[in-house]
Design a protein around this motif. Structure first.
Motif, PDB file in Angstrom:
ATOM      1  N   LEU A   1       0.919  -1.068  -0.017  1.00  0.00           N
ATOM      2  CA  LEU A   1      -0.036   0.021   0.005  1.00  0.00           C
ATOM      3  C   LEU A   1       0.685   1.240  -0.044  1.00  0.00           C
ATOM      4  N   PHE A   2       2.017   1.108   0.406  1.00  0.00           N
ATOM      5  CA  PHE A   2       2.777   2.317   0.659  1.00  0.00           C
ATOM      6  C   PHE A   2       3.173   2.953  -0.620  1.00  0.00           C
ATOM      7  N   HIS A   3       3.356   1.861  -1.529  1.00  0.00           N
ATOM      8  CA  HIS A   3       3.511   2.206  -2.957  1.00  0.00           C
ATOM      9  C   HIS A   3       2.358   2.466  -3.965  1.00  0.00           C
ATOM     10  N   GLU A   4       1.389   2.017  -3.554  1.00  0.00           N
ATOM     11  CA  GLU A   4       0.107   2.104  -4.418  1.00  0.00           C
ATOM     12  C   GLU A   4      -0.898   3.000  -4.278  1.00  0.00           C
ATOM     13  N   THR A   5      -0.668   3.950  -3.377  1.00  0.00           N
ATOM     14  CA  THR A   5      -1.821   5.262  -2.944  1.00  0.00           C
ATOM     15  C   THR A   5      -1.231   6.421  -2.729  1.00  0.00           C
ATOM     16  N   ALA A   6      -1.519   7.390  -3.306  1.00  0.00           N
ATOM     17  CA  ALA A   6      -0.597   8.821  -3.068  1.00  0.00           C
ATOM     18  C   ALA A   6      -0.449   9.182  -1.680  1.00  0.00           C
ATOM     19  N   ASP A   7      -1.390   8.866  -0.636  1.00  0.00           N
ATOM     20  CA  ASP A   7      -1.028   9.143   0.746  1.00  0.00           C
ATOM     21  C   ASP A   7      -0.369   8.087   1.426  1.00  0.00           C
ATOM     22  N   ARG A   8       0.191   6.918   0.635  1.00  0.00           N
ATOM     23  CA  ARG A   8       1.101   6.069   1.235  1.00  0.00           C
ATOM     24  C   ARG A   8       0.416   5.181   2.348  1.00  0.00           C
ATOM     25  N   GLY A   9      -0.960   5.038   2.363  1.00  0.00           N
ATOM     26  CA  GLY A   9      -1.588   4.175   3.182  1.00  0.00           C
ATOM     27  C   GLY A   9      -2.252   4.980   4.370  1.00  0.00           C
ATOM     28  N   LEU A  10      -2.148   6.368   4.496  1.00  0.00           N
ATOM     29  CA  LEU A  10      -2.351   6.842   5.756  1.00  0.00           C
ATOM     30  C   LEU A  10      -3.750   6.600   6.109  1.00  0.00           C
ATOM     31  N   GLU A  11      -4.727   6.886   4.772  1.00  0.00           N
ATOM     32  CA  GLU A  11      -6.194   6.762   4.997  1.00  0.00           C
ATOM     33  C   GLU A  11      -6.724   5.410   5.616  1.00  0.00           C
TER      34      GLU A  11
END
Length: 601
Positions: free
Chosen positions: A528-538
């Motif tokens: 997820l750290f590489h797959e979403t612009a917020d790096r998984g924070l949501e």
């Protein structure tokens, strides 16, 4: 091999088993380092019936082994270096992974190699790929037998040539004015962190004791018959600060880019003052990720082309593309590699040189930087990292202590086999490795599960894409994950902000896959750290709520996990804006540690 879970309970059991060793009752083999080679060495030793331990100072695959191009390949550019032996070995291991040992994790991937000069490039590139196919064919025959290979089993398809029109149909996102045609050949891809975790869990399922977040702080030396030898290690539990002496007949150092640090530690403990025998250069390679819709192409096809310094890959990875890589010397601490702004601009520039539309910084949703461990003789001057051999070396550092270094992800199995063969040659000479034949967990019976993809999707209301993705992550272990969903149907739902990952995948990672911290769950058990612009924070709060009971997190610990992960994301984003490696490393060093407190004894 009965699959056993890795979780906080199994970690505690491993530490207890380590504490129970003694000079009279040592482990047979102790492996230091939980990257792909260390995990594979532990698996290899366990297949031989040896009592085995594995310790990793951070998380499994947290270093280089989760930061690769995520390819299993022979390495076309090594043909240019005339390194035929390395390419043949890598192709043999690639074919073995795809057909026998990890067919659920390693999948074939076609690549187009575009060219600008119709006759010259077609002849030059075509001759190289023809040799590549020939080496692959020979490797398949040695691994699977001539009959199987002639019927199409155990080998990748042969390459084919494309016209300009054919290239446009196959990969519309390439610059159609620049390229007059292409050649398509085949390699494979893998979730590298998942491969390492599966190796470690496979080792644990054969009786190996595996403890992550556990570092070696001393090499134990004793003198027998006038000769000093290594008889074990002192480990420190990074979660508590407790130290334990672990005795072992043989210790194998598989520390990757940390080899220099570990070798210095081992020699500092020596009475003879001997100097380190290995030097490992750290070469940084970075990748960026961009949304799938930014580069139009047919499903499941990648691009490879050369740059002046390295190779450019454009690789499909679900709903996004991975683009890389670079090859530059890294002189900062090896714990904190990160891309800087110049690295990202370099990759964007070279990608845009081959694409029909330009990518910009705002398109980048994730990045990673990995350090390749490249061997160099200790008396040699520093060379350009792209010219240093990727072949591995196994060396006796002291009686009872061996080290394996160098190599590449694809050849991990043969490296591990060589390391264990070498380490036990005097004490257990009759113990042969079984890793060439024994599938990793999830591999045995994968074909039957893959044949049920439509049934699984219908039974659990999954999309066909989700069913295939789950089969590619869990293989024949998927039944364990589906059992969680049957018990708690809400775990079959996608986690908000988690790019399609199900709740069950995070619970499974906590109960079965050895995750200890939130970072483990969001960067390595899932990507997820590489797959979403917020790096998984949501998704972080949702994930914490699902796993906190399994991981024993109280309110204070859960809050700290969120703060530490947020700090890590912020540090990484700051590194991506920095001008130099020095600044990028400084930014990463400011992130909060994943351990909230350490209790010393």
């Amino acid at each position: 091999m009965k699959p056993l879970p890795m979780n906080p309970s199994s970690r505690a059991d491993a530490l207890e088993a380590f504490a129970g060793t003694s000079p009279e009752h040592p482990l047979d083999v102790m492996v230091v380092g939980g990257g792909v080679v260390g995990a594979a060495a532990a698996f290899d030793a366990a297949t031989r019936g040896l009592s085995t331990g594995l310790v990793e100072a951070r998380d499994l695959a947290q270093g280089t082994s989760s930061r690769s191009s995520k390819l299993v390949h022979g390495g076309l550019r090594y043909l240019q270096m005339l390194d035929f032996k390395l390419v043949a070995e890598a192709l043999r291991e690639r074919n073995l992974l795809m057909t026998r040992t990890a067919p659920h994790l390693v999948k074939g991937l076609p690549f187009v190699f575009p060219f600008e000069k119709r006759a010259i490039d077609r002849a030059f590139i075509g001759s190289g790929v023809t040799l590549y196919d020939s080496l692959s064919f020979g490797a398949s025959v040695r691994g699977n037998g001539l009959k199987s290979v002639l019927t199409g089993q155990g080998r990748a398809p042969l390459h084919r040539h494309m016209s300009r029109k054919g290239l446009q149909q196959r990969f519309a996102g390439l610059d159609q004015e620049k390229f007059v045609g292409a050649l398509e050949y085949f390699d494979a891809q893998v979730d590298d962190a998942r491969l390492v975790m599966t190796l470690a869990r496979s080792a644990a399922s054969l009786g190996a004791h595996v403890a992550v977040r556990t570092e070696v702080v001393e090499y134990v030396r004793e003198t027998h018959h006038g000769e000093e030898q290594v008889t074990g290690v002192v480990i420190r539990d990074r979660e508590t600060g407790d130290t334990t002496t672990v005795y072992a007949r043989e210790t194998i150092m598989a520390a990757g880019v940390w080899t220099g640090e570990q070798e210095k530690l081992a020699h500092d403990d020596a009475e003879d003052g001997s100097a380190p025998a290995l030097k490992v250069l750290a070469s940084k390679g970075i990748h960026i990720t961009v949304p799938k819709d930014r580069i139009p192409a047919q499903e499941h096809v990648g691009v490879i082309t050369q740059t002046e310094k390295s190779v450019l890959f454009i690789i499909p990875m679900g709903d996004y593309w991975s683009v890389g890589t670079t090859d530059t010397a890294w002189h900062e601490p090896v714990d904190v590699p990160a891309p800087n702004a110049a690295d990202i601009d370099y990759v964007l520039e070279h990608a845009n040189a081959v694409l029909s539309t330009d990518l910009v910084r705002e398109d980048v949703i994730g990045t990673w930087a990995g350090l390749r461990p490249l061997l160099q003789p200790v008396d040699a001057g520093e060379a350009a990292s792209s010219k240093v051999s990727r072949e591995h070396t196994v060396m006796r550092l002291a009686p009872g202590l061996s080290a394996v270094a160098g190599g590449k992800l694809t050849t991990y199995r043969s490296m591990a086999e060589d390391a264990v063969d070498f380490a036990i040659s005097e004490k257990f000479a009759d113990r042969a490795s079984l890793t060439e034949r024994l599938p990793l967990l999830g591999g045995q019976g994968y074909g039957e599960w893959a044949g049920r993809a439509e049934e699984i999707a219908a039974q659990h209301s999954f999309s066909p894409t989700t069913a295939q993705r789950l089969l590619g992550r869990y293989g024949s272990l998927l039944g364990e994950l589906l059992a969680l969903i049957d018990e708690q149907p809400e775990l079959g739902e996608e986690v908000p902000g988690a790019a399609g990952y199900l709740g069950a995948e995070y619970v499974y990672a906590a109960r079965y896959e050895g995750a200890v911290h939130l970072e483990d769950l969001l960067e390595r058990r899932t990507r997820l750290f590489h797959e979403t612009a917020d790096r998984g924070l949501e998704a972080a709060d949702h994930v914490i709520a699902m796993v906190r009971d399994d991981l024993g997190w109280d309110d204070e610990r859960a809050a700290y996990e969120k703060r530490a992960y947020t700090s890590y994301v912020e540090a990484h984003l700051a590194a991506e804006q920095s001008a130099t490696d020095v600044e990028a490393a400084q930014a990463m060093a400011e992130a909060l540690p994943v351990q909230q407190t350490l209790r010393t004894t």
